[in-house]
Design a protein around this motif. Sequence first.
Motif, short mmCIF file in Angstrom:
data_model
loop_
_atom_site.label_atom_id
_atom_site.label_comp_id
_atom_site.label_asym_id
_atom_site.label_seq_id
_atom_site.Cartn_x
_atom_site.Cartn_y
_atom_site.Cartn_z
N ASP A 44 0.87 -1.17 0.00
CA ASP A 44 0.00 0.00 0.00
C ASP A 44 0.92 1.22 0.00
OD1 ASP A 44 -2.01 1.81 0.16
OD2 ASP A 44 -2.78 1.18 2.12
N ILE A 45 1.12 1.81 -1.19
CA ILE A 45 2.07 2.90 -1.38
C ILE A 45 1.29 4.19 -1.56
CG2 ILE A 45 3.96 3.74 -2.83
CD1 ILE A 45 4.38 0.82 -3.71
N LYS A 46 1.69 5.23 -0.84
CA LYS A 46 0.91 6.47 -0.90
C LYS A 46 1.80 7.69 -0.67
CE LYS A 46 -1.45 4.71 2.44
NZ LYS A 46 -2.48 4.43 3.49
N VAL A 47 1.29 8.85 -1.05
CA VAL A 47 1.99 10.10 -0.82
C VAL A 47 2.17 10.31 0.68
CG1 VAL A 47 1.84 12.61 -1.01
CG2 VAL A 47 1.15 11.18 -2.94
N GLU A 48 3.40 10.67 1.09
CA GLU A 48 3.67 10.90 2.51
C GLU A 48 3.89 12.38 2.83
OE1 GLU A 48 6.72 8.47 4.20
OE2 GLU A 48 5.43 6.69 4.20
N THR A 49 4.72 13.06 2.01
CA THR A 49 5.03 14.46 2.27
C THR A 49 5.05 15.21 0.94
OG1 THR A 49 6.41 13.87 4.17
CG2 THR A 49 6.68 16.09 3.28
N ILE A 50 4.33 16.31 0.84
CA ILE A 50 4.38 17.14 -0.36
C ILE A 50 5.50 18.17 -0.19
CG2 ILE A 50 3.10 18.78 -1.80
CD1 ILE A 50 0.54 17.32 -0.89
N THR A 51 6.47 18.16 -1.10
CA THR A 51 7.64 19.02 -0.96
C THR A 51 7.62 20.22 -1.90
OG1 THR A 51 8.84 17.57 -2.49
CG2 THR A 51 9.08 17.14 -0.14
N ALA A 52 6.80 20.17 -2.95
CA ALA A 52 6.66 21.33 -3.86
C ALA A 52 5.27 21.27 -4.49
CB ALA A 52 7.73 21.33 -4.94
N GLN A 53 4.61 22.42 -4.55
CA GLN A 53 3.28 22.48 -5.11
C GLN A 53 3.09 23.83 -5.80
OE1 GLN A 53 -0.16 20.64 -2.95
NE2 GLN A 53 -0.90 22.71 -2.87
N PRO A 54 3.60 23.96 -7.03
CA PRO A 54 3.53 25.24 -7.75
C PRO A 54 2.08 25.71 -7.92
CG PRO A 54 5.02 23.71 -8.84
CD PRO A 54 4.30 22.92 -7.80
#
Length: 246
Positions: free
Chosen positions: A236-246
């Motif tokens: 079960d692989i998922k987004v953990e930390t958003i590091t850039a969001q233009p």
Amino acid sequence: MTPAQTKISLPTSFLLASTLCAALTACGGGGDSTPAATTTPTTPAAASFAGCFEITEGVAYTVTDPGGVPDGVRMAKETFEGAVRNAAVEFTDATTVRSNATYWSQDANGTRLLGGILYDANGNAIAKAVRSDGFTLPLTMQAGDSKTLNYTEVTTVLAGASAGHTETASWQETWTFEGYETVTLAGKTFTDACRVKTLDADAAANGDGPSTLWFAKGFGIIRALHTNSAGATVEDIKVETITAQP
């Protein structure tokens, strides 16, 4: 990080792992036996299946690596097979060293999942996979629609003693668009993410079950849940930390 099936190297890479790994005999995988709850899909009028495959160049985040440190992912525009494509680039252990990149494009015929490149531990390209146009998803899929994809994949070794060697494989997968969901990961709420179930034709023979993928506009695959033939969670692989969001 090589999920159990769907021949992808996640989180946002649709296209690589199994054929490239077979050609190079160099890939491994991890496991996660903890099932995760999901919500019931809805079908908002403003959402579209095609929109879930659009990217925002420069978006970056880390994702679960069942075997160790979270991996980094960046959405980009890069040249692949002679044209600039949408790209999902994955980095080993959230470093700047590439592990793979996968490519897709959209036109009037649909969303075509084109192929990808695999890199070694130093970030050098070692293999490329190119898929035929049989791997094209209709732009107008509605909740409940299924599409059986029959395609070939040509893998070329790019480095080492076997450089130039190619292998061709034929595949059949069924993709079912189950509907839209609102998913919250890494403190971000993804509205109208597309939930898609995929199944290889040879899954049962290999002891695999279906995979469930969540695609979010701008981000690519934000979660991938892989099961075995008994229905147990393999990864079960998922987004953990958003590091850039233009």
